[in-house]
Scaffold this motif. Structure first.
Motif, PDB file in Angstrom:
ATOM      1  N   SER A 327      -5.569  -4.735   0.419  1.00 55.90           N
ATOM      2  CA  SER A 327      -4.030  -5.379   0.485  1.00 55.90           C
ATOM      3  C   SER A 327      -3.119  -4.222  -0.498  1.00 55.90           C
ATOM      4  O   SER A 327      -1.935  -4.003  -0.185  1.00 55.90           O
ATOM      5  CB  SER A 327      -4.157  -6.598   0.188  1.00 55.90           C
ATOM      6  OG  SER A 327      -4.489  -7.503   1.031  1.00 55.90           O
ATOM      7  N   THR A 395      -2.988 -21.431   1.567  1.00 56.43           N
ATOM      8  CA  THR A 395      -3.018 -21.262   3.084  1.00 56.43           C
ATOM      9  C   THR A 395      -3.989 -22.225   3.720  1.00 56.43           C
ATOM     10  O   THR A 395      -4.072 -22.207   4.765  1.00 56.43           O
ATOM     11  CB  THR A 395      -3.153 -19.843   3.091  1.00 56.43           C
ATOM     12  OG1 THR A 395      -4.528 -19.532   2.607  1.00 56.43           O
ATOM     13  CG2 THR A 395      -2.141 -18.962   2.742  1.00 56.43           C
ATOM     14  N   ASN A 409      -1.419 -14.554   0.767  1.00 57.31           N
ATOM     15  CA  ASN A 409      -0.174 -14.815   0.495  1.00 57.31           C
ATOM     16  C   ASN A 409       0.901 -14.214   1.156  1.00 57.31           C
ATOM     17  O   ASN A 409       0.923 -12.806   0.897  1.00 57.31           O
ATOM     18  CB  ASN A 409       0.163 -14.963  -1.026  1.00 57.31           C
ATOM     19  CG  ASN A 409       1.560 -15.613  -1.389  1.00 57.31           C
ATOM     20  OD1 ASN A 409       2.577 -15.328  -0.920  1.00 57.31           O
ATOM     21  ND2 ASN A 409       1.326 -16.648  -2.399  1.00 57.31           N
ATOM     22  N   LYS A 410       1.731 -14.802   1.862  1.00 57.10           N
ATOM     23  CA  LYS A 410       2.725 -13.937   2.818  1.00 57.10           C
ATOM     24  C   LYS A 410       3.802 -13.359   2.156  1.00 57.10           C
ATOM     25  O   LYS A 410       4.626 -12.745   2.758  1.00 57.10           O
ATOM     26  CB  LYS A 410       3.208 -14.915   3.937  1.00 57.10           C
ATOM     27  CG  LYS A 410       1.906 -15.404   5.048  1.00 57.10           C
ATOM     28  CD  LYS A 410       1.204 -14.272   5.532  1.00 57.10           C
ATOM     29  CE  LYS A 410       0.069 -14.945   6.421  1.00 57.10           C
ATOM     30  NZ  LYS A 410      -0.828 -13.975   7.127  1.00 57.10           N
ATOM     31  N   ASP A 411       4.089 -13.759   1.005  1.00 65.50           N
ATOM     32  CA  ASP A 411       5.286 -13.252   0.053  1.00 65.50           C
ATOM     33  C   ASP A 411       5.139 -11.827  -0.350  1.00 65.50           C
ATOM     34  O   ASP A 411       5.998 -11.080  -0.586  1.00 65.50           O
ATOM     35  CB  ASP A 411       5.517 -14.187  -1.019  1.00 65.50           C
ATOM     36  CG  ASP A 411       6.008 -15.533  -0.728  1.00 65.50           C
ATOM     37  OD1 ASP A 411       6.516 -15.574   0.497  1.00 65.50           O
ATOM     38  OD2 ASP A 411       5.800 -16.303  -1.585  1.00 65.50           O
ATOM     39  N   THR A 416      -0.088  -5.528   6.202  1.00 65.21           N
ATOM     40  CA  THR A 416      -1.164  -6.281   6.580  1.00 65.21           C
ATOM     41  C   THR A 416      -2.397  -5.831   6.865  1.00 65.21           C
ATOM     42  O   THR A 416      -2.745  -4.745   7.476  1.00 65.21           O
ATOM     43  CB  THR A 416      -0.698  -6.866   8.085  1.00 65.21           C
ATOM     44  OG1 THR A 416       0.569  -7.359   8.067  1.00 65.21           O
ATOM     45  CG2 THR A 416      -1.431  -7.958   8.561  1.00 65.21           C
TER      46      THR A 416
END
Length: 500
Positions: A327, A395, A409-411, A416
């Motif tokens: 990531s 999540t 965490n989408k922030d 992706t």
């Protein structure tokens, strides 16, 4: 040097305060787009026979000459060495394995016979139940002693209990773990030899590590050098084995509240590069009893590692580290103490779970990790990289935490992740979530062993790169350890060592 069957549990006592490590920083996260990691999907097969073959392939020659190569390479701080340090992360495991196979012919008949006997005995004692607990270890068991240290050995599992100042604990460790340190010495010899031209790279990594090592740990190495036959520099090289040898790929599941049968329970697969299967018999559970009043702490990792990738302290605070580079493949722009060393420090000072929030909010790290923590009541996940930290556990429903090798965490503004660049991390995580959902309300230590022991093909997360597995219950401070191709599930009463 011949490889012995050695797993170690080590206990030490010390305080570990590091001042001046702080302050979240204001970097623009979007400027740090990750570089995609080349990693193929993980597949699992019956590789026990293969592991048994390569286990015997170590050369009996000493690695002192290789150390001389590493030493003589120097550690200049020019751009070339900086690039070398980066390239070391891509150590070619296939080259190491090729070198190992070429050494197979050097093994003698007596060693072949011994391993054949060991394999036969293992098969004879194997129970039809995969999760059989085949032995227990507690501090009351007999063991070797040196000064205030004690090593208990049952089968291929070793528990080392160390007490005193850092230097005193180092002396105990060096004396009691000398043979195991020699195993790591030989492994590093093969890794460096198989990657000719990377000796200077390895040297740059070691020099960077030395510059970032806190005083107390340097004292530990000073003590160990007095009794082990290794110099401080050689011990630092051994301490860098994971940084020299590759990248970890791991998974963890935590169940509590409505998901657990009773107490919170943790299951952990420790996956590494293919060549690290050679070290399956050199894994240590190390428990530290600080003489200055810091909390007694147990760690699990390779012999010679004086830091934490898995740890449990006397207050029942647990943490484990997963690689987060799929990531956020970024490094700190400034020199920082390594994250694994800082996690080591954190365990000595954290007597409740809220201390973990304080630690991660205060402390910048050197690389990108996912740190999953727990006490007896709940688990938390910290997605920790050089530009900040965010929680990752929200999540999933309360009572369940599952993590592999990517940020959820989408922030985050990072790319992706995919299965391709996370070692099948998405599949492994989804599999563990489904297994936990299917066993909701039934998960105890035995059920967790069953869950994490399922292969990717069986709908689980275990794979060819899984070196060892842990199950931990923080409330009772008991852990179970299983080594791929070696020891079956072994119960270790860590609390008995804390109270020794």
């Amino acid at each position: 040097m011949n490889i012995k069957k050695n797993i170690a549990v080590t206990i030490l006592t010390t305080s570990f305060l590091i001042s001046g490590i702080s302050n979240p920083i204001g970097y623009n996260v979007s400027a740090f787009r990750p570089i995609e990691v080349n990693a193929s999907s993980i597949k699992t097969s019956d590789n026990n026979k293969y592991l048994l073959n390569i286990q015997n392939s170590y050369s009996t020659k000493t690695s002192k000459d290789k150390y001389e190569i590493v030493k003589s390479s120097g550690a200049s701080k020019d751009k070339k060495n900086t690039k070398d340090a980066k390239d070391t992360k891509d150590v070619k495991d296939t080259k190491a394995l090729t070198a190992i196979k070429e050494n197979t012919e050097k093994k003698n008949d007596s060693k072949e016979n011994k391993n054949s006997k060991d394999s036969k005995e293992t098969n004879e004692t194997k129970d039809t139940t995969d999760n059989k607990i085949n032995k227990d270890i507690s501090y009351s068991d007999k063991g070797d002693e040196f000064e205030n240290g004690k090593k208990i050995e049952i089968g291929d599992i070793k528990v080392v209990n160390l007490k005193g100042t850092w230097r005193e604990m180092g002396r105990q460790y060096g004396y009691l773990m000398k043979k195991e340190l020699e195993d790591l010495d030989t492994f590093l010899d093969l890794i460096i030899e198989a990657n000719e031209g990377n000796a200077s790279t390895a040297r740059a990594i070691v020099d960077q590590q030395i510059a970032q090592t806190p005083y107390r740990i340097n004292q530990f190495f000073e003590g160990a050098s007095e009794t082990s036959g290794f110099t401080v520099d050689e011990l630092q090289i051994i301490n860098a084995v994971e940084r020299i040898g590759g990248l970890p790929k791991c998974s963890v599941a935590m169940a509590w509240d409505k998901y657990a049968k009773s107490d919170l329970v943790i299951g952990r697969n420790y996956d590494w590069s293919e060549s690290f299967a050679l070290l399956k018999d050199d894994i240590a559970v190390t428990v530290y009893h600080p003489a200055d009043g810091a909390l007694a702490t147990a760690t699990v990792g390779y012999v010679g590692e004086i830091y934490a990738v898995n740890g449990l302290n006397e207050k029942g605070i647990f943490l484990e580290l997963n690689n987060g580079k799929p990531s956020a493949n970024i490094k700190s722009p400034d020199p920082r103490i390594t994250g694994t060393t800082m996690l080591f420090e954190c365990l000595f000072e954290s007597d409740e779970l809220s201390d973990m929030d304080l630690f991660f909010n205060t402390t910048n790290c050197s690389s990108s990790y996912i740190i999953n923590v727990a006490d007896e009541n709940k688990g938390q996940s910290f997605e920790w990289c050089p530009v900040g930290v965010k929680h990752g556990e929200s999540t999933l429903p309360n009572g369940l935490l599952v993590s592999t090798n990517y940020y959820v965490n989408k922030d985050w503004l990072f790319n992706t992740p995919s299965d391709k660049n996370s070692w099948s991390g998405i599949t492994r995580r989804n599999n563990l979530i489904e297994l936990c959902e299917n066993n909701k309300g039934k998960i105890d230590a035995e059920k967790m062993m069953e869950i994490i022991n399922k292969t990717v093909e069986e709908g689980g997360a275990k794979n060819d790169l899984t070196v060892y597995q842990l199950v931990v219950v923080p409330k009772t401070k008991i852990l179970w350890l299983q080594i791929t191709g070696g020891s079956e599930w072994t119960k270790i009463d860590v609390d008995s060592f804390f109270k020794s």
